[in-house]
Design a protein around this motif. Structure first.
Motif, PDB file in Angstrom:
ATOM      1  N   PHE A  16      15.383  37.252  38.044  1.00 36.46           N
ATOM      2  CA  PHE A  16      16.145  38.457  37.713  1.00 36.46           C
ATOM      3  C   PHE A  16      17.476  38.590  38.441  1.00 36.46           C
ATOM      4  N   LEU A  17      17.736  37.764  39.441  1.00 34.25           N
ATOM      5  CA  LEU A  17      18.960  37.910  40.220  1.00 34.25           C
ATOM      6  C   LEU A  17      19.929  36.774  39.935  1.00 34.25           C
ATOM      7  N   ILE A  18      21.212  37.147  39.778  1.00 31.68           N
ATOM      8  CA  ILE A  18      22.291  36.169  39.662  1.00 31.68           C
ATOM      9  C   ILE A  18      22.971  36.089  41.019  1.00 31.68           C
ATOM     10  N   THR A  19      23.072  34.894  41.560  1.00 28.28           N
ATOM     11  CA  THR A  19      23.703  34.697  42.862  1.00 28.28           C
ATOM     12  C   THR A  19      24.740  33.578  42.758  1.00 28.28           C
ATOM     13  N   GLY A  20      25.550  33.465  43.789  1.00 32.09           N
ATOM     14  CA  GLY A  20      26.601  32.443  43.799  1.00 32.09           C
ATOM     15  C   GLY A  20      27.910  33.020  43.286  1.00 32.09           C
ATOM     16  N   PRO A  21      29.022  32.855  44.011  1.00 34.92           N
ATOM     17  CA  PRO A  21      30.304  33.475  43.633  1.00 34.92           C
ATOM     18  C   PRO A  21      30.778  33.144  42.225  1.00 34.92           C
ATOM     19  N   ARG A  22      30.680  31.879  41.811  1.00 33.05           N
ATOM     20  CA  ARG A  22      31.196  31.511  40.487  1.00 33.05           C
ATOM     21  C   ARG A  22      30.329  32.110  39.379  1.00 33.05           C
ATOM     22  N   ALA A  23      29.013  32.061  39.534  1.00 38.10           N
ATOM     23  CA  ALA A  23      28.128  32.642  38.514  1.00 38.10           C
ATOM     24  C   ALA A  23      28.320  34.148  38.432  1.00 38.10           C
ATOM     25  N   ILE A  24      28.483  34.790  39.574  1.00 37.58           N
ATOM     26  CA  ILE A  24      28.696  36.239  39.592  1.00 37.58           C
ATOM     27  C   ILE A  24      30.032  36.595  38.956  1.00 37.58           C
ATOM     28  N   ALA A  25      31.093  35.866  39.317  1.00 37.19           N
ATOM     29  CA  ALA A  25      32.413  36.133  38.742  1.00 37.19           C
ATOM     30  C   ALA A  25      32.402  35.906  37.229  1.00 37.19           C
ATOM     31  N   PHE A  26      31.753  34.841  36.761  1.00 36.50           N
ATOM     32  CA  PHE A  26      31.671  34.551  35.329  1.00 36.50           C
ATOM     33  C   PHE A  26      30.959  35.691  34.596  1.00 36.50           C
ATOM     34  N   THR A  27      29.844  36.168  35.165  1.00 30.85           N
ATOM     35  CA  THR A  27      29.069  37.253  34.532  1.00 30.85           C
ATOM     36  C   THR A  27      29.889  38.530  34.452  1.00 30.85           C
ATOM     37  N   LEU A  28      30.541  38.909  35.550  1.00 30.28           N
ATOM     38  CA  LEU A  28      31.310  40.152  35.575  1.00 30.28           C
ATOM     39  C   LEU A  28      32.554  40.063  34.688  1.00 30.28           C
ATOM     40  N   ALA A  29      33.190  38.886  34.640  1.00 30.00           N
ATOM     41  CA  ALA A  29      34.356  38.717  33.765  1.00 30.00           C
ATOM     42  C   ALA A  29      33.958  38.863  32.300  1.00 30.00           C
ATOM     43  N   ALA A  30      32.777  38.352  31.934  1.00 28.33           N
ATOM     44  CA  ALA A  30      32.296  38.496  30.558  1.00 28.33           C
ATOM     45  C   ALA A  30      32.034  39.962  30.228  1.00 28.33           C
ATOM     46  N   LEU A  31      31.468  40.700  31.159  1.00 28.32           N
ATOM     47  CA  LEU A  31      31.236  42.135  30.939  1.00 28.32           C
ATOM     48  C   LEU A  31      32.551  42.890  30.839  1.00 28.32           C
ATOM     49  N   ALA A  32      33.566  42.436  31.579  1.00 28.76           N
ATOM     50  CA  ALA A  32      34.887  43.058  31.483  1.00 28.76           C
ATOM     51  C   ALA A  32      35.486  42.839  30.097  1.00 28.76           C
ATOM     52  N   ARG A  33      35.343  41.639  29.553  1.00 29.73           N
ATOM     53  CA  ARG A  33      35.874  41.349  28.216  1.00 29.73           C
ATOM     54  C   ARG A  33      35.166  42.191  27.149  1.00 29.73           C
ATOM     55  N   GLU A  34      33.888  42.477  27.373  1.00 24.99           N
ATOM     56  CA  GLU A  34      33.130  43.290  26.420  1.00 24.99           C
ATOM     57  C   GLU A  34      33.382  44.786  26.591  1.00 24.99           C
ATOM     58  N   ALA A  35      34.149  45.158  27.625  1.00 26.06           N
ATOM     59  CA  ALA A  35      34.445  46.566  27.925  1.00 26.06           C
ATOM     60  C   ALA A  35      33.168  47.386  28.096  1.00 26.06           C
ATOM     61  N   THR A  36      32.161  46.779  28.720  1.00 27.38           N
ATOM     62  CA  THR A  36      30.905  47.474  28.970  1.00 27.38           C
ATOM     63  C   THR A  36      31.126  48.615  29.957  1.00 27.38           C
ATOM     64  N   PRO A  37      30.723  49.848  29.627  1.00 26.55           N
ATOM     65  CA  PRO A  37      30.874  50.949  30.589  1.00 26.55           C
ATOM     66  C   PRO A  37      29.859  50.829  31.723  1.00 26.55           C
ATOM     67  N   PHE A  38      30.307  51.160  32.921  1.00 26.40           N
ATOM     68  CA  PHE A  38      29.440  51.177  34.096  1.00 26.40           C
ATOM     69  C   PHE A  38      29.609  52.505  34.813  1.00 26.40           C
ATOM     70  N   SER A  39      28.524  53.024  35.330  1.00 22.70           N
ATOM     71  CA  SER A  39      28.625  54.173  36.225  1.00 22.70           C
ATOM     72  C   SER A  39      28.746  53.663  37.649  1.00 22.70           C
ATOM     73  N   VAL A  40      29.625  54.285  38.414  1.00 26.04           N
ATOM     74  CA  VAL A  40      29.832  53.941  39.816  1.00 26.04           C
ATOM     75  C   VAL A  40      29.202  55.048  40.649  1.00 26.04           C
ATOM     76  N   HIS A  41      28.281  54.688  41.531  1.00 27.38           N
ATOM     77  CA  HIS A  41      27.523  55.652  42.319  1.00 27.38           C
ATOM     78  C   HIS A  41      27.903  55.520  43.786  1.00 27.38           C
ATOM     79  N   PHE A  42      28.294  56.636  44.417  1.00 32.15           N
ATOM     80  CA  PHE A  42      28.720  56.582  45.821  1.00 32.15           C
ATOM     81  C   PHE A  42      28.621  57.975  46.429  1.00 32.15           C
ATOM     82  N   GLY A  43      27.997  58.069  47.579  1.00 28.27           N
ATOM     83  CA  GLY A  43      27.970  59.311  48.334  1.00 28.27           C
ATOM     84  C   GLY A  43      27.533  60.532  47.559  1.00 28.27           C
ATOM     85  N   GLY A  44      26.578  60.382  46.645  1.00 30.88           N
ATOM     86  CA  GLY A  44      26.130  61.515  45.849  1.00 30.88           C
ATOM     87  C   GLY A  44      27.039  61.852  44.679  1.00 30.88           C
ATOM     88  N   GLU A  45      28.072  61.063  44.440  1.00 30.41           N
ATOM     89  CA  GLU A  45      29.010  61.267  43.325  1.00 30.41           C
ATOM     90  C   GLU A  45      28.897  60.086  42.370  1.00 30.41           C
TER      91      GLU A  45
END
Length: 246
Positions: A16-45
C-alpha cells in the motif's frame, strides 16, 4: 479475519505504500496532470488545493495557494501538513514536514519537500470491524451550527466510522458535514482529528424494542499516520477475536 489484519508491517508497506523519491515524484506529477483535488490538513484547519507539479531533480512538490489569505499564512506558520484525495476512488494520502511560499508559472504557490511515502488504499481494501462491546469509545463532532455532538462508535475502517445513537440532532441529513471531529481508539490516549461527511442514516429496532439510529460517516482528511493507527487497531481486534474463537 481480514486480509489486512493478517499482514505483517512489511507486507502492508509493500502493498500500500509508495516509497523512493522518483516513484513518489512520478505519482504526484501524474496526479497534478489529472488536476485531482486534495484537501490540505494542518493545525485543525483545511482547504482544498490542486497539485501543480513534483520534481525528483529538486525534490519538491508544488501546490496551489488557497483563496483565503488567513489559511495561507496559517499553513506557512504550521509547516507540517497532510494531503488527502480520492482519484478514481482510490484514497491517496501523504504528509510533508514544511511548506514554503514560491512562484510557479507566474503565480503564487506553495512548495514542500517530497513526502517520504504515499499511501494508496482502494475502497474495497478498507475493511470495517465492529468495535468491541466491552470497550466502547465516544466520537465527537461539530454540527453545522457549531453545537458539539457526542455519540458511540459502532464500527470503524480507515475510510469512515459508524455511530450508534438513540436519537438524532434536529435536521441532521445525509450529505451534511461534521467539523473538527475527534475520537481516540480504545486504550489509546492519542486523539484522531478530521472532518467527516454523513453517508447514510438508518433507523433500526433494538432487542429491547426501542429505536436506534446507525449513522455512517466518511472521513475527509484523516492524516496518513492516523489511518495507520486504525489499521493496527483493526489487526489487534481481529487477532484478539481469533484467539478467543469469536
Amino acid at each position: 479475519m481480514t486480509q489486512i489484519a493478517t499482514m505483517s508491517e512489511s507486507e502492508f508497506e509493500d502493498r500500500f505504500l509508495i516509497t523512493g523519491p522518483r516513484a513518489i515524484a512520478f505519482t504526484l506529477a501524474a496526479l497534478a496532470r489529472e488536476a485531482t483535488p486534495f484537501s490540505v490538513h494542518f493545525g485543525g484547519e483545511l482547504f482544498v488545493t490542486r497539485l501543480l507539479d513534483a520534481s525528483p531533480e529538486d525534490g519538491c512538490l508544488y501546490f496551489d495557494y488557497s483563496g483565503v489569505e488567513r489559511l495561507n499564512k496559517r499553513l506557512l506558520g504550521e509547516g507540517r501538513c497532510s494531503f488527502a484525495g480520492s482519484p478514481n476512488g482510490i484514497q491517496v494520502q501523504f504528509a510533508v514536514d514544511r511548506v514554503s511560499e514560491t512562484v510557479f508559472q507566474g503565480g503564487r504557490a506553495f512548495s514542500a519537500p517530497l513526502p517520504a511515502r504515499i499511501l494508496r488504499l482502494q475502497r474495497r481494501e478498507s475493511f470495517r470491524i465492529a468495535t468491541p462491546r466491552g470497550r466502547p469509545f465516544p466520537f465527537f463532532g461539530r454540527l453545522a451550527e457549531g453545537a458539539l455532538w457526542e455519540s458511540s462508535v459502532h464500527d470503524l475502517s480507515v475510510a469512515g466510522i459508524g455511530l450508534q445513537v438513540g436519537s438524532l440532532p434536529e435536521a441532521l441529513a445525509v450529505g451534511e458535514r461534521l467539523w473538527r471531529c475527534h475520537f481516540h481508539l480504545a486504550e489509546e490516549a492519542h486523539e484522531l482529528y478530521c472532518n467527516a461527511t454523513i453517508r447514510h442514516l438508518t433507523e433500526q429496532e433494538a432487542r429491547a424494542g426501542n429505536r436506534l439510529w446507525r449513522v455512517g460517516l466518511a472521513f475527509e482528511d484523516l492524516p496518513m499516520n492516523d489511518q495507520n493507527r486504525i489499521q493496527r487497531y483493526i489487526a489487534h481486534v481481529e487477532r484478539e477475536r481469533k484467539e478467543m474463537g469469536v
